[in-house]
Motif scaffolding. Structure first.
Motif, PDB file in Angstrom:
ATOM      1  N   SER A 103      37.028  -6.700  34.698  1.00  0.00           N
ATOM      2  CA  SER A 103      36.999  -7.935  35.484  1.00  0.00           C
ATOM      3  C   SER A 103      35.848  -7.853  36.473  1.00  0.00           C
ATOM      4  CB  SER A 103      38.333  -8.078  36.232  1.00  0.00           C
ATOM      5  OG  SER A 103      38.349  -9.255  37.004  1.00  0.00           O
ATOM      6  N   PHE A 104      35.049  -8.908  36.531  1.00  0.00           N
ATOM      7  CA  PHE A 104      33.960  -8.930  37.510  1.00  0.00           C
ATOM      8  C   PHE A 104      34.527  -8.895  38.927  1.00  0.00           C
ATOM      9  CE2 PHE A 104      31.624 -11.305  34.052  1.00  0.00           C
ATOM     10  CZ  PHE A 104      30.745 -10.274  33.763  1.00  0.00           C
ATOM     11  N   THR A 105      33.755  -8.354  39.838  1.00  0.00           N
ATOM     12  CA  THR A 105      34.217  -8.257  41.228  1.00  0.00           C
ATOM     13  C   THR A 105      34.512  -9.630  41.813  1.00  0.00           C
ATOM     14  OG1 THR A 105      31.884  -8.034  41.839  1.00  0.00           O
ATOM     15  CG2 THR A 105      33.193  -6.013  41.803  1.00  0.00           C
ATOM     16  N   PHE A 106      33.873 -10.691  41.320  1.00  0.00           N
ATOM     17  CA  PHE A 106      34.151 -12.038  41.842  1.00  0.00           C
ATOM     18  C   PHE A 106      35.328 -12.693  41.118  1.00  0.00           C
ATOM     19  CE2 PHE A 106      30.735 -12.551  38.686  1.00  0.00           C
ATOM     20  CZ  PHE A 106      31.303 -13.479  37.829  1.00  0.00           C
ATOM     21  N   GLN A 107      35.920 -11.977  40.155  1.00  0.00           N
ATOM     22  CA  GLN A 107      37.082 -12.507  39.444  1.00  0.00           C
ATOM     23  C   GLN A 107      38.357 -11.905  40.037  1.00  0.00           C
ATOM     24  OE1 GLN A 107      35.865 -11.502  35.431  1.00  0.00           O
ATOM     25  NE2 GLN A 107      35.284 -13.616  35.000  1.00  0.00           N
ATOM     26  N   ALA A 108      39.032 -11.022  39.301  1.00  0.00           N
ATOM     27  CA  ALA A 108      40.373 -10.625  39.732  1.00  0.00           C
ATOM     28  C   ALA A 108      40.713  -9.147  39.559  1.00  0.00           C
ATOM     29  CB  ALA A 108      41.393 -11.472  38.982  1.00  0.00           C
ATOM     30  N   PRO A 109      39.816  -8.229  39.928  1.00  0.00           N
ATOM     31  CA  PRO A 109      40.215  -6.817  39.759  1.00  0.00           C
ATOM     32  C   PRO A 109      41.469  -6.467  40.551  1.00  0.00           C
ATOM     33  CG  PRO A 109      38.098  -6.968  40.901  1.00  0.00           C
ATOM     34  CD  PRO A 109      38.450  -8.340  40.433  1.00  0.00           C
ATOM     35  N   GLY A 110      41.646  -7.051  41.725  1.00  0.00           N
ATOM     36  CA  GLY A 110      42.835  -6.776  42.533  1.00  0.00           C
ATOM     37  C   GLY A 110      44.116  -7.217  41.841  1.00  0.00           C
ATOM     38  N   PHE A 111      44.052  -8.307  41.092  1.00  0.00           N
ATOM     39  CA  PHE A 111      45.204  -8.796  40.332  1.00  0.00           C
ATOM     40  C   PHE A 111      45.676  -7.724  39.353  1.00  0.00           C
ATOM     41  CE2 PHE A 111      46.277 -10.630  36.141  1.00  0.00           C
ATOM     42  CZ  PHE A 111      47.464 -11.269  36.443  1.00  0.00           C
ATOM     43  N   TYR A 112      44.733  -7.163  38.594  1.00  0.00           N
ATOM     44  CA  TYR A 112      45.101  -6.141  37.615  1.00  0.00           C
ATOM     45  C   TYR A 112      45.609  -4.873  38.314  1.00  0.00           C
ATOM     46  CZ  TYR A 112      42.910  -9.216  34.283  1.00  0.00           C
ATOM     47  OH  TYR A 112      42.601 -10.310  33.512  1.00  0.00           O
ATOM     48  N   GLN A 113      44.988  -4.515  39.416  1.00  0.00           N
ATOM     49  CA  GLN A 113      45.429  -3.325  40.143  1.00  0.00           C
ATOM     50  C   GLN A 113      46.854  -3.512  40.668  1.00  0.00           C
ATOM     51  OE1 GLN A 113      41.960  -3.163  42.625  1.00  0.00           O
ATOM     52  NE2 GLN A 113      40.931  -1.710  41.264  1.00  0.00           N
ATOM     53  N   ARG A 114      47.192  -4.712  41.099  1.00  0.00           N
ATOM     54  CA  ARG A 114      48.569  -4.981  41.541  1.00  0.00           C
ATOM     55  C   ARG A 114      49.566  -4.864  40.386  1.00  0.00           C
ATOM     56  NH1 ARG A 114      45.730  -8.786  44.409  1.00  0.00           N
ATOM     57  NH2 ARG A 114      46.313 -10.539  43.049  1.00  0.00           N
ATOM     58  N   HIS A 115      49.063  -4.978  39.161  1.00  0.00           N
ATOM     59  CA  HIS A 115      49.904  -4.839  37.973  1.00  0.00           C
ATOM     60  C   HIS A 115      49.827  -3.429  37.377  1.00  0.00           C
ATOM     61  CE1 HIS A 115      51.481  -8.909  37.456  1.00  0.00           C
ATOM     62  NE2 HIS A 115      50.358  -9.300  38.027  1.00  0.00           N
ATOM     63  N   GLY A 116      49.346  -2.477  38.141  1.00  0.00           N
ATOM     64  CA  GLY A 116      49.361  -1.083  37.714  1.00  0.00           C
ATOM     65  C   GLY A 116      48.119  -0.572  37.024  1.00  0.00           C
ATOM     66  N   TYR A 117      47.063  -1.376  36.956  1.00  0.00           N
ATOM     67  CA  TYR A 117      45.819  -0.927  36.336  1.00  0.00           C
ATOM     68  C   TYR A 117      45.028  -0.109  37.342  1.00  0.00           C
ATOM     69  CZ  TYR A 117      46.797  -3.903  32.367  1.00  0.00           C
ATOM     70  OH  TYR A 117      47.378  -4.456  31.259  1.00  0.00           O
ATOM     71  N   VAL A 118      44.372   0.940  36.857  1.00  0.00           N
ATOM     72  CA  VAL A 118      43.595   1.849  37.695  1.00  0.00           C
ATOM     73  C   VAL A 118      42.127   1.752  37.291  1.00  0.00           C
ATOM     74  CG1 VAL A 118      43.272   4.272  38.313  1.00  0.00           C
ATOM     75  CG2 VAL A 118      45.571   3.401  37.875  1.00  0.00           C
ATOM     76  N   GLU A 119      41.257   1.661  38.280  1.00  0.00           N
ATOM     77  CA  GLU A 119      39.822   1.585  37.992  1.00  0.00           C
ATOM     78  C   GLU A 119      39.339   2.887  37.364  1.00  0.00           C
ATOM     79  OE1 GLU A 119      35.580   1.155  40.340  1.00  0.00           O
ATOM     80  OE2 GLU A 119      37.337   0.181  41.222  1.00  0.00           O
ATOM     81  N   THR A 120      38.571   2.758  36.276  1.00  0.00           N
ATOM     82  CA  THR A 120      38.007   3.924  35.600  1.00  0.00           C
ATOM     83  C   THR A 120      36.484   3.964  35.678  1.00  0.00           C
ATOM     84  OG1 THR A 120      37.993   2.758  33.485  1.00  0.00           O
ATOM     85  CG2 THR A 120      39.939   4.099  33.999  1.00  0.00           C
ATOM     86  N   GLY A 121      35.864   2.874  36.134  1.00  0.00           N
ATOM     87  CA  GLY A 121      34.404   2.842  36.247  1.00  0.00           C
ATOM     88  C   GLY A 121      33.913   1.428  36.469  1.00  0.00           C
ATOM     89  N   ARG A 122      32.602   1.327  36.670  1.00  0.00           N
ATOM     90  CA  ARG A 122      31.986   0.015  36.909  1.00  0.00           C
ATOM     91  C   ARG A 122      30.635  -0.075  36.212  1.00  0.00           C
ATOM     92  NH1 ARG A 122      33.301  -2.538  42.679  1.00  0.00           N
ATOM     93  NH2 ARG A 122      35.450  -1.807  42.852  1.00  0.00           N
ATOM     94  N   THR A 123      30.322  -1.273  35.756  1.00  0.00           N
ATOM     95  CA  THR A 123      28.981  -1.572  35.275  1.00  0.00           C
ATOM     96  C   THR A 123      28.308  -2.382  36.364  1.00  0.00           C
ATOM     97  OG1 THR A 123      29.745  -1.598  32.985  1.00  0.00           O
ATOM     98  CG2 THR A 123      27.625  -2.656  33.447  1.00  0.00           C
ATOM     99  N   LEU A 124      27.161  -1.920  36.804  1.00  0.00           N
ATOM    100  CA  LEU A 124      26.437  -2.546  37.914  1.00  0.00           C
ATOM    101  C   LEU A 124      25.392  -3.523  37.405  1.00  0.00           C
ATOM    102  CD1 LEU A 124      25.776   0.758  39.927  1.00  0.00           C
ATOM    103  CD2 LEU A 124      27.805  -0.708  39.959  1.00  0.00           C
ATOM    104  N   GLY A 125      24.830  -4.302  38.326  1.00  0.00           N
ATOM    105  CA  GLY A 125      23.646  -5.099  38.035  1.00  0.00           C
ATOM    106  C   GLY A 125      23.873  -6.509  37.538  1.00  0.00           C
ATOM    107  N   PHE A 126      25.072  -7.025  37.659  1.00  0.00           N
ATOM    108  CA  PHE A 126      25.295  -8.401  37.223  1.00  0.00           C
ATOM    109  C   PHE A 126      24.729  -9.380  38.252  1.00  0.00           C
ATOM    110  CE2 PHE A 126      28.179  -6.174  34.484  1.00  0.00           C
ATOM    111  CZ  PHE A 126      28.069  -6.889  33.306  1.00  0.00           C
ATOM    112  N   PRO A 127      24.435 -10.618  37.843  1.00  0.00           N
ATOM    113  CA  PRO A 127      23.863 -11.588  38.770  1.00  0.00           C
ATOM    114  C   PRO A 127      24.710 -11.751  40.031  1.00  0.00           C
ATOM    115  CG  PRO A 127      23.776 -12.444  36.526  1.00  0.00           C
ATOM    116  CD  PRO A 127      24.584 -11.165  36.490  1.00  0.00           C
ATOM    117  N   GLY A 128      24.038 -11.988  41.135  1.00  0.00           N
ATOM    118  CA  GLY A 128      24.714 -12.193  42.411  1.00  0.00           C
ATOM    119  C   GLY A 128      25.245 -10.906  43.021  1.00  0.00           C
ATOM    120  N   GLY A 129      24.812  -9.768  42.520  1.00  0.00           N
ATOM    121  CA  GLY A 129      25.278  -8.489  43.044  1.00  0.00           C
ATOM    122  C   GLY A 129      26.666  -8.111  42.551  1.00  0.00           C
ATOM    123  N   ALA A 130      27.152  -8.780  41.513  1.00  0.00           N
ATOM    124  CA  ALA A 130      28.497  -8.503  40.996  1.00  0.00           C
ATOM    125  C   ALA A 130      28.514  -7.212  40.190  1.00  0.00           C
ATOM    126  CB  ALA A 130      28.973  -9.662  40.120  1.00  0.00           C
TER     127      ALA A 130
END
Length: 151
Positions: free
Chosen positions: A111-138
């Motif tokens: 999930s892009f940072t401007f979308q809903a990563p917190g939503f998934y984390q509230r449902h028990g998902y754990v961050e495993t990594g990030r892809t950088l460099g999307f438009p707008g600093g996302a």
């Protein structure tokens, strides 16, 4: 002047999406991926969850796939006038339930940072990594969840 195909040089070209090329690449990757993972094409199936209103218009939806015990969530969307009504959670829970029914014990999503990563984390998902460099600093946040074995 005749061209001998076997001795002619390959030609590189660049263009828009090419459906035939996409099919060929997918087939070629399947030849590697299935043996490497001990799975077959039969182990990979698509998944969709949809909510429609009385007029038949889509209110919310989720698309994804299951493959070798993994539920992959591709896209989740809720119509603007229905956001905050709990549809996202209901879609996700329905997809996870279907994944379990299909033998999955884990799930992944990004999930892009401007979308809903917190939503998934509230449902028990754990961050495993990030892809950088999307438009707008996302950034694209990759997440993973192991299902509770008792569920």
């Amino acid at each position: 002047m005749s061209h001998d195909h076997a001795s002619s040089s390959p030609v590189l070209s660049v263009g828009e999406r090419d459906a035939e090329l996409s099919r060929r690449l997918s087939d070629g990757l399947d030849e590697v991926n299935y043996p490497a993972t001990g799975t077959t094409a039969a182990d990979q199936t698509s998944l969709s969850v949809k909510v429609v209103d009385a007029a038949g218009d889509v209110v919310a939806g989720l698309t994804g796939w299951t493959w070798g015990g993994l539920l992959g969530i591709e896209m989740v969307w809720v119509r603007e006038d229905s956001r905050g009504d709990g549809w996202g959670s209901r879609l996700l829970l329905a997809a996870e339930e279907e994944g379990r029914r299909r033998g999955c014990d884990r799930a992944c999503v990004s999930s892009f940072t401007f979308q809903a990563p917190g939503f998934y984390q509230r449902h028990g998902y754990v961050e495993t990594g990030r892809t950088l460099g999307f438009p707008g600093g996302a950034e694209d946040v990759h997440m993973f969840k192991e299902f509770d074995r008792s569920a």
